[in-house]
Design an enzyme around this catalytic site. Structure first.
Site, PDB file in Angstrom:
ATOM      1  N   ASP A  61       0.862  -1.172   0.000  1.00 42.99           N
ATOM      2  CA  ASP A  61       0.000   0.000   0.000  1.00 42.99           C
ATOM      3  C   ASP A  61       0.907   1.233   0.000  1.00 42.99           C
ATOM      4  O   ASP A  61       2.117   1.124   0.201  1.00 42.99           O
ATOM      5  CB  ASP A  61      -0.892  -0.043   1.244  1.00 42.99           C
ATOM      6  CG  ASP A  61      -1.743   1.198   1.416  1.00 42.99           C
ATOM      7  OD1 ASP A  61      -2.402   1.606   0.443  1.00 42.99           O
ATOM      8  OD2 ASP A  61      -1.727   1.776   2.517  1.00 42.99           O
ATOM      9  N   ASP A  63      -0.267   5.192   0.985  1.00 40.03           N
ATOM     10  CA  ASP A  63      -0.546   6.155   2.052  1.00 40.03           C
ATOM     11  C   ASP A  63      -0.513   5.488   3.422  1.00 40.03           C
ATOM     12  O   ASP A  63      -1.157   4.464   3.651  1.00 40.03           O
ATOM     13  CB  ASP A  63      -1.918   6.791   1.851  1.00 40.03           C
ATOM     14  CG  ASP A  63      -1.971   7.709   0.639  1.00 40.03           C
ATOM     15  OD1 ASP A  63      -0.900   8.140   0.168  1.00 40.03           O
ATOM     16  OD2 ASP A  63      -3.090   7.999   0.157  1.00 40.03           O
ATOM     17  N   LYS A 150      -9.606  -3.012  -3.084  1.00 32.64           N
ATOM     18  CA  LYS A 150      -8.299  -3.643  -3.228  1.00 32.64           C
ATOM     19  C   LYS A 150      -8.424  -5.003  -3.931  1.00 32.64           C
ATOM     20  O   LYS A 150      -7.468  -5.466  -4.558  1.00 32.64           O
ATOM     21  CB  LYS A 150      -7.639  -3.803  -1.853  1.00 32.64           C
ATOM     22  CG  LYS A 150      -7.040  -2.505  -1.288  1.00 32.64           C
ATOM     23  CD  LYS A 150      -5.746  -2.132  -1.977  1.00 32.64           C
ATOM     24  CE  LYS A 150      -5.222  -0.761  -1.568  1.00 32.64           C
ATOM     25  NZ  LYS A 150      -4.601  -0.692  -0.269  1.00 32.64           N
TER      26      LYS A 150
END
Length: 212
Positions: A61, A63, A150
């Site tokens: 990921d 952020d 996702k």
């Protein structure tokens, strides 16, 4: 575009919506910590031996996993690199990754891991710009950066790479993503305050133990 309007609203009202994501103070706290933890990364890199078996695709990921902010909420484009090499946003805020991340990316690539990025950001063009300024695109063979689930990102990863879910390892800071991707067979590691060496080691060893 709708996404541009959403990003504008996110940035305009960041003070009001931050409690449901990260508090603004968390960003400064992470920046303060980063100044105090830079010295240990070289030793960790030299002492970590890649356990086997390895994941065939290691997905990160972005952020609050690679850097301490939400691209679509906490920073303001345009982003520029100044004469000293510092990256700043339009308000003069310095853009920095979590302290261990640059060396981790070097180590992973140098040790032959295939890397991918997955982000549900509302500001994909801004994230792509930061990746260019940080010179990080060289590390990643696959990128899925757009708003959505996702699971959609991972569907694209397995289609484009040929790697099954069972041979992927995923690091993310949001529990909903961990549960969602875990259900399709990907081994997931929850990130609490940025990717660091200890967490990387834990994830690689867990994968090697449970997928052997």
């Amino acid at each position: 575009m709708i996404s541009d309007s959403v990003v504008f609203l996110l940035r305009t009202f960041r003070t009001f919506i931050s409690p449901i994501r990260r508090k603004t103070s968390d960003y400064q706290l992470t920046q303060d910590r980063s100044q105090n933890t830079r010295g240990s990364t070289t030793d960790m890199a030299s002492n970590l031996d890649p356990p086997t078996p390895r994941p065939e695709l290691l997905v990160l990921d972005v952020d609050w996993t690679l850097w301490p902010f939400h691209t679509d909420m906490d920073v303001s484009p345009p982003f520029k690199k100044d004469s000293s090499g510092e990256i700043r946003d339009s308000r003069g805020k310095t853009i920095q990754p979590f302290p261990d991340v640059p060396r981790i990316l070097d180590w992973l690539k140098g040790n032959g891991y295939t890397l991918a990025l997955a982000s549900r950001t509302w500001a994909p063009s801004d994230m792509e710009r930061l990746l260019i300024l940080l010179d990080w695109n060289k590390y990643f063979s696959y990128k899925e950066i757009y708003k959505g689930t996702k699971t959609k990102h991972f569907s694209k990863f397995t289609k484009n790479s040929g790697v099954p879910y069972s041979k992927m390892l995923f690091f993310d800071d949001e529990e909903v993503n961990i549960h969602e991707i875990g259900r399709i067979g990907v081994m997931c590691i929850f990130v609490t305050n940025g990717l660091n060496w200890n967490l990387l080691k834990e994830g690689l060893e867990k994968y090697a133990k449970e997928r052997s």
